[in-house]
Design a protein around this motif. Structure first.
Motif, PDB file in Angstrom:
ATOM      1  N   PHE A 167      14.531 -28.097 -51.271  1.00 23.89           N
ATOM      2  CA  PHE A 167      14.048 -28.205 -52.585  1.00 23.89           C
ATOM      3  C   PHE A 167      13.181 -27.227 -52.593  1.00 23.89           C
ATOM      4  N   GLY A 168      13.228 -26.072 -51.967  1.00 22.84           N
ATOM      5  CA  GLY A 168      12.205 -24.895 -52.165  1.00 22.84           C
ATOM      6  C   GLY A 168      11.439 -24.357 -50.982  1.00 22.84           C
ATOM      7  N   THR A 169      10.572 -23.695 -51.078  1.00 20.42           N
ATOM      8  CA  THR A 169       9.984 -22.961 -49.943  1.00 20.42           C
ATOM      9  C   THR A 169       8.676 -23.460 -49.622  1.00 20.42           C
ATOM     10  N   LEU A 170       8.296 -24.082 -48.744  1.00 19.99           N
ATOM     11  CA  LEU A 170       6.871 -24.420 -48.308  1.00 19.99           C
ATOM     12  C   LEU A 170       6.198 -23.355 -47.447  1.00 19.99           C
ATOM     13  N   VAL A 171       4.769 -23.165 -47.523  1.00 23.42           N
ATOM     14  CA  VAL A 171       4.237 -22.145 -46.618  1.00 23.42           C
ATOM     15  C   VAL A 171       3.131 -23.137 -45.853  1.00 23.42           C
ATOM     16  N   SER A 172       2.970 -22.747 -44.538  1.00 22.05           N
ATOM     17  CA  SER A 172       2.218 -23.509 -43.610  1.00 22.05           C
ATOM     18  C   SER A 172       0.539 -23.142 -44.097  1.00 22.05           C
ATOM     19  N   SER A 173      -0.096 -24.421 -44.123  1.00 23.03           N
ATOM     20  CA  SER A 173      -1.577 -24.127 -44.391  1.00 23.03           C
ATOM     21  C   SER A 173      -2.470 -23.433 -43.287  1.00 23.03           C
ATOM     22  N   ASN A 174      -3.750 -23.055 -43.662  1.00 24.60           N
ATOM     23  CA  ASN A 174      -4.595 -22.557 -42.903  1.00 24.60           C
ATOM     24  C   ASN A 174      -5.573 -23.989 -42.237  1.00 24.60           C
ATOM     25  N   ILE A 175      -5.067 -23.987 -40.905  1.00 26.59           N
ATOM     26  CA  ILE A 175      -5.865 -25.056 -40.402  1.00 26.59           C
ATOM     27  C   ILE A 175      -7.014 -24.786 -39.589  1.00 26.59           C
ATOM     28  N   SER A 233      -6.645 -17.603 -47.979  1.00 22.34           N
ATOM     29  CA  SER A 233      -6.170 -18.881 -48.821  1.00 22.34           C
ATOM     30  C   SER A 233      -4.367 -18.729 -48.862  1.00 22.34           C
ATOM     31  N   VAL A 234      -4.082 -20.129 -48.878  1.00 18.18           N
ATOM     32  CA  VAL A 234      -2.631 -20.247 -48.837  1.00 18.18           C
ATOM     33  C   VAL A 234      -2.166 -21.049 -50.082  1.00 18.18           C
ATOM     34  N   ASP A 235      -1.133 -20.693 -50.840  1.00 15.05           N
ATOM     35  CA  ASP A 235      -0.416 -21.535 -51.771  1.00 15.05           C
ATOM     36  C   ASP A 235       0.589 -22.281 -51.285  1.00 15.05           C
ATOM     37  N   GLU A 236       0.493 -23.480 -50.783  1.00 20.20           N
ATOM     38  CA  GLU A 236       1.260 -24.162 -49.795  1.00 20.20           C
ATOM     39  C   GLU A 236       2.651 -24.337 -50.288  1.00 20.20           C
ATOM     40  N   ASN A 237       2.507 -24.914 -51.826  1.00 23.03           N
ATOM     41  CA  ASN A 237       3.804 -25.284 -52.127  1.00 23.03           C
ATOM     42  C   ASN A 237       4.261 -24.547 -53.597  1.00 23.03           C
ATOM     43  N   GLY A 238       3.762 -23.383 -53.654  1.00 21.96           N
ATOM     44  CA  GLY A 238       4.162 -22.370 -54.740  1.00 21.96           C
ATOM     45  C   GLY A 238       5.573 -22.136 -54.705  1.00 21.96           C
ATOM     46  N   PHE A 267      -3.825 -20.050 -36.231  1.00 14.77           N
ATOM     47  CA  PHE A 267      -3.815 -21.206 -37.296  1.00 14.77           C
ATOM     48  C   PHE A 267      -4.198 -20.887 -38.581  1.00 14.77           C
ATOM     49  N   ALA A 268      -4.047 -19.680 -39.009  1.00 14.98           N
ATOM     50  CA  ALA A 268      -4.432 -19.221 -40.332  1.00 14.98           C
ATOM     51  C   ALA A 268      -3.381 -19.568 -41.479  1.00 14.98           C
ATOM     52  N   GLY A 269      -1.947 -20.073 -40.984  1.00 16.01           N
ATOM     53  CA  GLY A 269      -0.997 -20.326 -41.814  1.00 16.01           C
ATOM     54  C   GLY A 269      -0.332 -19.191 -42.261  1.00 16.01           C
ATOM     55  N   GLY A 270       0.749 -19.221 -43.220  1.00 14.42           N
ATOM     56  CA  GLY A 270       1.439 -18.299 -43.833  1.00 14.42           C
ATOM     57  C   GLY A 270       2.873 -18.260 -43.652  1.00 14.42           C
ATOM     58  N   TYR A 271       3.218 -19.398 -42.664  1.00  9.93           N
ATOM     59  CA  TYR A 271       4.891 -19.372 -42.082  1.00  9.93           C
ATOM     60  C   TYR A 271       5.487 -19.957 -43.311  1.00  9.93           C
ATOM     61  N   GLU A 272       6.653 -19.444 -43.512  1.00 14.24           N
ATOM     62  CA  GLU A 272       7.463 -20.049 -44.725  1.00 14.24           C
ATOM     63  C   GLU A 272       8.326 -21.023 -44.271  1.00 14.24           C
ATOM     64  N   ILE A 273       8.662 -22.231 -44.782  1.00 15.12           N
ATOM     65  CA  ILE A 273       9.589 -22.861 -44.399  1.00 15.12           C
ATOM     66  C   ILE A 273      10.727 -23.232 -45.359  1.00 15.12           C
ATOM     67  N   ALA A 274      11.876 -22.966 -45.184  1.00 19.75           N
ATOM     68  CA  ALA A 274      12.907 -23.189 -46.143  1.00 19.75           C
ATOM     69  C   ALA A 274      13.382 -24.428 -46.282  1.00 19.75           C
ATOM     70  N   ALA A 282       0.927 -24.366 -33.238  1.00 22.88           N
ATOM     71  CA  ALA A 282       0.722 -22.957 -33.258  1.00 22.88           C
ATOM     72  C   ALA A 282       2.030 -22.251 -33.972  1.00 22.88           C
ATOM     73  N   ALA A 283       3.032 -22.854 -33.610  1.00 22.29           N
ATOM     74  CA  ALA A 283       4.245 -22.276 -33.961  1.00 22.29           C
ATOM     75  C   ALA A 283       4.373 -22.059 -35.669  1.00 22.29           C
ATOM     76  N   CYS A 284       3.886 -23.147 -36.116  1.00 24.33           N
ATOM     77  CA  CYS A 284       4.048 -23.103 -37.730  1.00 24.33           C
ATOM     78  C   CYS A 284       2.950 -22.595 -38.388  1.00 24.33           C
ATOM     79  N   HIS A 285       1.718 -22.689 -37.961  1.00 26.50           N
ATOM     80  CA  HIS A 285       0.565 -22.286 -38.541  1.00 26.50           C
ATOM     81  C   HIS A 285       0.014 -20.996 -38.092  1.00 26.50           C
ATOM     82  N   THR A 286       0.629 -20.193 -37.177  1.00 25.78           N
ATOM     83  CA  THR A 286       0.137 -19.037 -36.860  1.00 25.78           C
ATOM     84  C   THR A 286       1.087 -17.691 -37.443  1.00 25.78           C
ATOM     85  N   ARG A 287       0.750 -16.845 -37.870  1.00 28.50           N
ATOM     86  CA  ARG A 287       1.273 -15.593 -38.265  1.00 28.50           C
ATOM     87  C   ARG A 287       0.419 -14.251 -38.528  1.00 28.50           C
TER      88      ARG A 287
END
Length: 438
Positions: free
Chosen positions: A88-96, A159-164, A78-85, A68-73
């Motif tokens: 190599f760039g910023t990742l965004v957690s996916s909708n699970i 909808s999440v662009d996970e590695n945009g 669990f819908a994703g949207g958490y940005e992870i620096a 839940a910590a990474c996939h809930t915003r």
């Protein structure tokens, strides 16, 4: 000419052998045969009523894995949207959630196993910011139960662009196959020799708990350095400290009961969690059983530590320490006590607090510059706040005050470098000392 042809033929043969070997290596890395134990027919969105006992067990694994910590915003659970620096760039957690189009609703159980335990998702290889490198150790039964729990989650369309936010060439997911070939071990959990409690603790630490994801340093390619397992690392400007048997900056002199209490409540009456560790307690660790937390503590205290030893205490009679002691009395003693004794479960103690003594004082510097909120839990719901002192003290004063705290009373720690304070002040865009001269 004949010799050249023979040489060229030999080189070609070696190239073919190397290519074949690389192909076999890549196949073994990508092969997910372990996950054939999972159902490969029914999609998550099509599952009907699940076994309530399996769902309850699955919720426990979800908590242990801190999903839940990474996939809930704000988009929903669990819908994703958490940005992870990352470097190599910023990742965004996916909708699970079980949404069929934007979540994982179209996945079968085997697809889910492949993603969680082998880093192979619907859109290609996952990045190891999703700790499949640890989740590979989760047992079949726990995975079945986690799948049952996920079927009860409300679907959310998001909808999440996970590695945009990943820079080229790191945005190419196929590159993760090469990374996995070099660093990923997809085999299951194998306990180290020991008793049942240690085995359970190792499973919880190395598997769902994925403690090494933060507490082990990484190499230039982002892989954990196995030889420094749990010996501490800086994550997003916070120090995840050493949590081994090291007696100076680790857990060697902390009782298993105190470690377990800290994991479950964010404090053991001396140390207090803040930053990412506070989130881990709030979202995950407080929900574990006391037996599991004690098992984790036993395992951590059994792990060989670094060779970092207690340094010589900075001379308390030096002018620098005398000046810092006055700063401490003015700015810190009201909450942390004149003897560094703290206020029980409300304010951390400084005297004898191993969390203060790591070679790298990154978290202490960050808290001084930015302030922090202590973690809270159901058992200890009141977490105190720490204000920022960036406005009040310059870099040298903050470094001196932290050096004093790390060397007063029974403590002994390396002096803090003002340059590290300056670097972090810049990175955090923290306020400079006020011109009024306070």
């Amino acid at each position: 000419m004949a010799n050249f042809k023979a040489f060229a033929g030999g080189v070609a043969a070696l190239v073919l052998i190397a290519a074949a070997g690389a192909g076999i290596w890549a196949w073994r890395t990508a092969d997910t045969w372990r996950n054939a134990v999972a159902d490969d027919a029914v999609a998550l969105a099509d599952i009907g009523a699940a076994d309530p006992e399996a769902v309850a067990r699955g919720e426990y694994i979800m908590r242990a894995a801190d999903c839940a910590a990474c996939h809930t915003r704000e988009q929903g659970d669990f819908a994703g949207g958490y940005e992870i620096a990352t470097p190599f760039g910023t990742l965004v957690s996916s909708n699970i959630t079980p949404d069929r189009e934007t979540g994982i609703g179209a996945m079968t159980e085997r697809d889910f196993f492949d993603a969680v335990r082998h880093g192979q998702g619907q859109k290609g290889f996952l990045y190891p910011a999703m700790p499949y490198t640890a989740y590979a150790r989760i047992s079949d039964q726990d995975m079945h139960d986690l799948w049952a729990y996920m079927s009860t989650v409300a679907p959310v369309r998001n909808s999440v662009d996970e590695n945009g936010g990943m820079a080229f060439p790191y945005s190419i997911r196929l590159a993760m196959l090469g990374w996995n070939m070099l660093f990923f071990d997809g085999s299951g959990f194998e306990p180290a020799p020991g008793n049942a409690q240690l085995a359970r603790g190792q499973y919880m630490v190395d598997g769902p708990g994925h403690c090494s994801a933060c507490h082990s340093p990484r190499n230039a390619l982002g892989a954990e350095i196995g030889s420094a397992y749990l010996q501490g690392a800086v994550v997003d400007g916070w120090l995840a400290p050493e949590i081994t048997s090291n007696r100076h900056q680790g857990l060697g002199d902390v009782s298993a009961a105190d470690v377990a209490e800290y994991l479950g409540t964010a404090t053991d009456g001396k140390a207090m969690a803040s930053g990412p560790m506070a989130e881990a307690v709030e979202h995950s660790l407080q929900y574990l059983t006391e037996d599991d937390r004690l098992a984790m503590a036993a395992w951590l205290k059994s792990v060989p530590g670094s060779d970092v030893a207690r340094p010589e205490q900075v001379d308390p009679a030096s002018p620098e320490m005398h000046g810092a002691a006055l700063q401490y009395e003015v700015s810190c003693s009201a909450c942390h006590g004149t003897r560094g004794e703290g206020m029980g479960d409300l304010v951390p103690a400084f005297d004898g607090n191993h969390a203060l003594l790591s070679e790298n004082p990154a978290s202490l510097v960050r808290v001084m510059l930015e302030g922090a909120r202590a973690g809270h839990s159901g058992a200890k719901p009141t977490g105190a706040g720490m204000p920022s002192f960036a406005w009040k003290y310059d870099d040298a004063q903050i470094a001196g005050l932290l050096t004093y705290i790390r060397n007063a009373w029974s403590n002994a720690g390396m002096p803090v470098d003002p340059a590290q304070v300056a670097d972090m002040r810049g990175a955090l865009a923290a306020r400079d000392k006020a011109a009024s001269g306070f």
